[in-house]
Design a protein around this motif. Structure first.
Motif, PDB file in Angstrom:
ATOM      1  N   CYS A   1      -1.536  -6.748  -6.769  1.00  0.00           N
ATOM      2  CA  CYS A   1      -0.091  -6.908  -6.705  1.00  0.00           C
ATOM      3  C   CYS A   1       0.258  -8.392  -6.684  1.00  0.00           C
TER       4      CYS A   1
ATOM      5  N   ARG B   1       1.333   2.035  -3.832  1.00  0.00           N
ATOM      6  CA  ARG B   1       0.222   2.125  -4.768  1.00  0.00           C
ATOM      7  C   ARG B   1       0.254   3.477  -5.454  1.00  0.00           C
ATOM      8  N   PRO B   2      -0.214   3.595  -6.710  1.00  0.00           N
ATOM      9  CA  PRO B   2      -0.852   2.549  -7.509  1.00  0.00           C
ATOM     10  C   PRO B   2       0.087   1.886  -8.518  1.00  0.00           C
TER      11      PRO B   2
ATOM     12  N   LEU C   1      -4.974  -6.344  -3.769  1.00  0.00           N
ATOM     13  CA  LEU C   1      -4.465  -5.001  -4.052  1.00  0.00           C
ATOM     14  C   LEU C   1      -3.965  -4.861  -5.484  1.00  0.00           C
TER      15      LEU C   1
ATOM     16  N   ARG D   1       0.819  -1.215   0.000  1.00  0.00           N
ATOM     17  CA  ARG D   1       0.000   0.000   0.000  1.00  0.00           C
ATOM     18  C   ARG D   1       0.853   1.266   0.000  1.00  0.00           C
TER      19      ARG D   1
END
Length: 306
Positions: free
Chosen positions: A277, A253-254, A275, A250
């Motif tokens: 990922c 991101r993004p 997420l 996080r």
């Protein structure tokens, strides 16, 4: 590679065993640079340079192997900055840098000169030639990074992190171009707030990473849900993020496509997928260069770069 200090250097020892060093560009955090004894000291740049040159202290991860500290002891008679360990041979690097900067050379130019003298084949770039400083609001007041991390041993609780000057600084020549054109961008297993955050705070860096069509991967600095060293776990909790692989993802991101996680953290895979990922599972305790090389090979193979 976007890099901070010791954590990045430990992984880098393996990456240069796996990838051709001359094909590697390392963009290094300079927001923890400081002046000691009137000298311009760039801790992360020096750690990365010494590591790539094969002359870093293998026990500490910083400084020069076999260095002595006689001058530092003598300086203690006049200064109160003996808490920041500068070795006798290490001082030569800082003296040269200070003299060249005083004569008007840019930090980029001086870094290239230092790397050349140490025989480094990779391209090492400071994140910026402009001054940026990481300063922390802590339970004991506002502290520059080195005083917080080294002198105070990262004990005071951190309430906020500031990258002073980042909004006015420009990425150093070559930084944005490397981020645009590299076959892959790898974010080192460094603290996302203290080491990588200053690089991402520079104008254009996040936007360039988000616009990439080729992969951006990171190596998690957590093992078994805990920081290998330093205050990272406490900082993640402070800023409302889980102390897990998902918390690291996080932070990036993004633009993050993949995260290398330790086998002990493979239970985080589903959270990473949620997420957007990809999880790449490897052994991420890099006690030796061989261990780091195995993780680097796993990463490059997963990114189809080998």
């Amino acid at each position: 590679m976007l890099a901070g200090g010791v954590g990045a250097a430990r992984f880098l020892r393996g990456l240069v065993r796996t990838a051709e060093p001359s094909a590697l560009t390392v963009v290094v955090n300079t927001a923890d640079d400081e002046r000691f004894f009137g000298l311009d000291v760039c801790p992360d740049l020096d750690t990365i340079t010494y590591t790539l040159a094969g002359v870093a202290n293998p026990h500490t991860g910083w400084g020069l192997h076999g260095d002595s500290f006689a001058c530092l002891g003598a300086l203690g008679r006049f200064y109160d900055a003996g808490w920041f360990h500068l070795g006798d041979r290490d001082l030569a690097t800082h003296i040269y840098r200070t003299e060249r900067l005083a004569r008007g050379a840019s930090l980029s130019t001086v870094t290239t000169e230092i790397c050349r003298r140490f025989g480094v084949r990779a391209r090492v770039l400071p994140m910026s030639n402009d001054p940026v400083r990481t300063v922390l609001d802590t339970a004991d007041g506002r502290l520059p990074l080195q005083r917080y991390l080294v002198a105070r041993r990262a004990r005071p609780a951190v309430r906020a992190v500031h990258y002073l000057g980042a909004d006015r600084a420009r990425p150093a020549p070559g930084v944005l171009g490397a981020l645009r054109t590299a076959a892959a961008v790898i974010i080192a297993p460094s603290n996302p707030f203290l080491s990588i955050g200053p690089i991402l705070a520079l104008p254009g860096v996040r936007q360039t990473l988000a616009a990439r069509r080729r992969p951006v991967a990171a190596v998690s600095p957590l093992v078994g849900g805990q920081a290998v060293s330093g205050p990272l776990g406490r900082m993640l909790r402070r800023f409302g993020l889980p102390v897990s692989s998902a918390g690291i993802a996080r932070c990036y991101r993004p633009f993050l496509d993949a995260l290398v996680i330790d086998r002990s953290d493979c239970g985080d895979t589903a959270a990473l997928v949620a997420l957007g990922c990809r999880a790449i599972v490897a052994e991420t305790v890099f006690t030796t260069p061989a261990q780091a090389a195995r993780a680097a090979r796993r990463l490059l193979a997963a990114l189809a770069l080998t």
